[in-house]
Design an enzyme around this catalytic site. Structure first.
Site, mmCIF file in Angstrom:
data_model
loop_
_atom_site.group_PDB
_atom_site.id
_atom_site.type_symbol
_atom_site.label_atom_id
_atom_site.label_comp_id
_atom_site.label_asym_id
_atom_site.label_seq_id
_atom_site.Cartn_x
_atom_site.Cartn_y
_atom_site.Cartn_z
ATOM 1 C CD GLU A 1 -4.566 -7.850 1.704
ATOM 2 O OE1 GLU A 1 -5.429 -7.119 2.238
ATOM 3 O OE2 GLU A 1 -3.339 -7.621 1.789
ATOM 4 C CG ASN B 1 -0.571 -7.035 -1.418
ATOM 5 O OD1 ASN B 1 -1.155 -7.647 -2.315
ATOM 6 N ND2 ASN B 1 -1.077 -6.908 -0.195
ATOM 7 C CD GLU C 1 -2.865 -1.254 2.379
ATOM 8 O OE1 GLU C 1 -2.711 -0.455 3.318
ATOM 9 O OE2 GLU C 1 -3.783 -2.088 2.343
ATOM 10 C CG ASP D 1 -12.765 -8.810 1.919
ATOM 11 O OD1 ASP D 1 -12.574 -7.841 1.143
ATOM 12 O OD2 ASP D 1 -12.452 -8.775 3.130
ATOM 13 C CG HIS E 1 -9.681 -5.711 0.589
ATOM 14 N ND1 HIS E 1 -10.067 -6.767 1.388
ATOM 15 C CD2 HIS E 1 -8.359 -5.530 0.826
ATOM 16 C CE1 HIS E 1 -9.021 -7.198 2.082
ATOM 17 N NE2 HIS E 1 -7.972 -6.470 1.751
HETATM 18 C C1 XIL Z 1 -6.271 -6.187 8.399
HETATM 19 C C2 XIL Z 1 -6.652 -7.368 9.282
HETATM 20 O O1 XIL Z 1 -7.585 -8.158 8.581
HETATM 21 C C3 XIL Z 1 -7.234 -6.882 10.584
HETATM 22 O O2 XIL Z 1 -7.437 -7.972 11.466
HETATM 23 C C4 XIL Z 1 -6.300 -5.868 11.228
HETATM 24 O O3 XIL Z 1 -6.902 -5.340 12.385
HETATM 25 C C5 XIL Z 1 -5.962 -4.747 10.275
HETATM 26 O O4 XIL Z 1 -5.417 -5.294 9.079
HETATM 27 N N1 XIL Z 1 -4.971 -4.595 3.731
HETATM 28 C C6 XIL Z 1 -3.965 -5.414 4.207
HETATM 29 C C7 XIL Z 1 -4.208 -6.274 5.386
HETATM 30 O O5 XIL Z 1 -2.905 -5.510 3.564
HETATM 31 O O6 XIL Z 1 -3.048 -6.477 6.161
HETATM 32 C C8 XIL Z 1 -5.310 -5.724 6.257
HETATM 33 O O7 XIL Z 1 -5.577 -6.668 7.273
HETATM 34 C C9 XIL Z 1 -6.538 -5.404 5.432
HETATM 35 C C10 XIL Z 1 -6.233 -4.391 4.387
#
Ligand code: XIL
Length: 369
Positions: A281, A216, A175, A283, A252
């Site tokens: 990731e 990422n 990020e 969802d 996401h």
């Molecule tokens: C999130 C986790 O799912 C949570 O449990 C934590 O509190 C915060 O981080 N992008 C990412 C992940 O790269 O590491 C994040 O994970 C979600 C967004």
């Protein structure tokens, strides 16, 4: 790598077959003298996501909440049976591995790596350089730029060295861009300038030359300003010989924003630079309570992300950010939203699970008629 993957799945399948035959023939048949299934491994059903994906060489992964893994047998069973890679949701982050300066705690991450080994899974390491979930000693430490550079190098070197040989893909930098394509203002950018990204990849590569090293980010699934910026970075890093191997698009999504613009074409352009790509990731959240149209949109988003990955040869893994709604990060970060995962609050598979399963079945070919 490809051969080993097939052998593991085949071996597990054979064990299941043998067990079934033993049962059918009666109790007098002695068990095989040695089991092909590693001791403690969960049986992988042939219609599981991981078994279906293995037919086209794709890995299906999940982020794992290690607290739940330690206490919930159903969660453990699904993690092992359905997925061929795991990502620690939190326990490889700097805040967790070095809560006190100079004192490492690898225990939770080590347990997950062992679980993966038992179950024939690969591990995505997550994440080495990020602006979030940093230990307070670091963020409140008033360090100089030179000290921050030293600390980052040490963090990367120590963590990658600790897990050397056990990590398939590392999310080296996470990020680093804003949605408009400018670089995110972080302690790393302030201390080291944009070159921190190349340095991080070089340090990680020195510590584990065999791990695949990924950049990422979110909102880079489709064509747009942010993915253009990441594309320009990737191209530059490749041209300079920086050891970057892949781009992770987090995936996401939210039903209220629609589907990313030309995702397959976007993944393909990264692949054309000689990079691997991965959905890291996935969802799909929505406003609660879920309506039928929103649920249909969620299913479509899950499928279309998988299709984009399947159509790009360099897309080597598709990872969901947890599989159970009861353990999702979404409700705490996006108030009023949820139902983002492929299993419900009771760890029962949802329509989005069956949608992914069917897409994976199609990927290896519809039956001829
Ligand atoms: C999130 C986790 O799912 C949570 O449990 C934590 O509190 C915060 O981080 N992008 C990412 C992940 O790269 O590491 C994040 O994970 C979600 C967004």
């Amino acid at each position: 790598m490809k051969l080993r993957r097939s052998v593991v799945v085949l071996a597990v399948g054979l064990t299941a077959l043998l067990a079934a035959q033993t049962g059918a023939a009666g109790a007098t048949v002695p068990p095989p003298s040695h089991s092909a299934k590693p001791p403690g491994a969960t049986v992988v059903p042939p219609d599981s996501l991981r078994a279906l994906a293995s037919k086209v060489g794709l890995r299906i992964g999940t982020a794992v909440n290690t607290d739940v893994l330690a206490t919930n047998a159903t969660y453990r069973q699904i993690t092992a049976a359905q997925f061929s890679t795991v990502t620690p949701e939190n326990v490889m982050k700097w805040q967790v591995v070095e809560p006190t300066k100079g004192t490492y705690d690898w225990s939770a991450a080590d347990q997950l790596v062992n679980f993966a080994k038992t179950n024939g899974q690969l591990v995505r390491g997550h994440t080495l350089v990020w602006h979030s979930q940093l230990p307070t000693w670091l963020t409140a430490g008033n360090y100089t730029s030179a000290q921050l550079r030293y600390l980052l190098r040490k963090h990367i070197t120590d963590e990658v060295t600790h897990f050397r040989g056990h990590i398939w893909q590392w999310d080296v930098v996470n990020e680093a861009f804003n949605d408009d394509g400018t670089m995110r203002d972080t302690i790393w950018l302030r201390a080291m300038g944009p070159g921190y990204i190349a340095d991080a990849f070089r340090w990680a590569h020195q510590a584990d030359p065999k791990a695949l090293l990924f950049y990422n980010d979110y909102n880079i699934e489709g064509l747009g300003a942010k993915s253009d910026a990441v594309y320009a970075l990737a191209k530059q890093l490749r041209a300079e010989g920086v050891p970057i191997n892949g781009i992770g698009a987090q995936g996401h999504l939210d039903t209220k924003y629609g589907f990313p613009n030309q995702m397959r074409q976007n993944l393909q352009r990264f692949a054309d630079l000689g990079l691997k790509v991965a959905l890291t990731e996935v969802d799909v959240r929505t406003t609660l309570p879920v309506t039928t149209p929103e649920q249909l949109a969620q299913n479509a988003d899950y499928i279309q992300m998988l299709e984009a990955c399947l159509l790009v040869r360099a897309c080597i893994s598709y990872t969901v950010w947890g599989f159970g709604d009861a353990f999702s990060w979404v409700p705490s970060v996006f108030p009023g939203e949820g139902s983002a995962d492929i299993y419900d609050e009771n760890l029962q598979p949802k329509a989005s699970y069956f949608a992914l399963q069917q897409t994976l079945m199609l990927a290896s070919g519809a039956p001829h008629r």
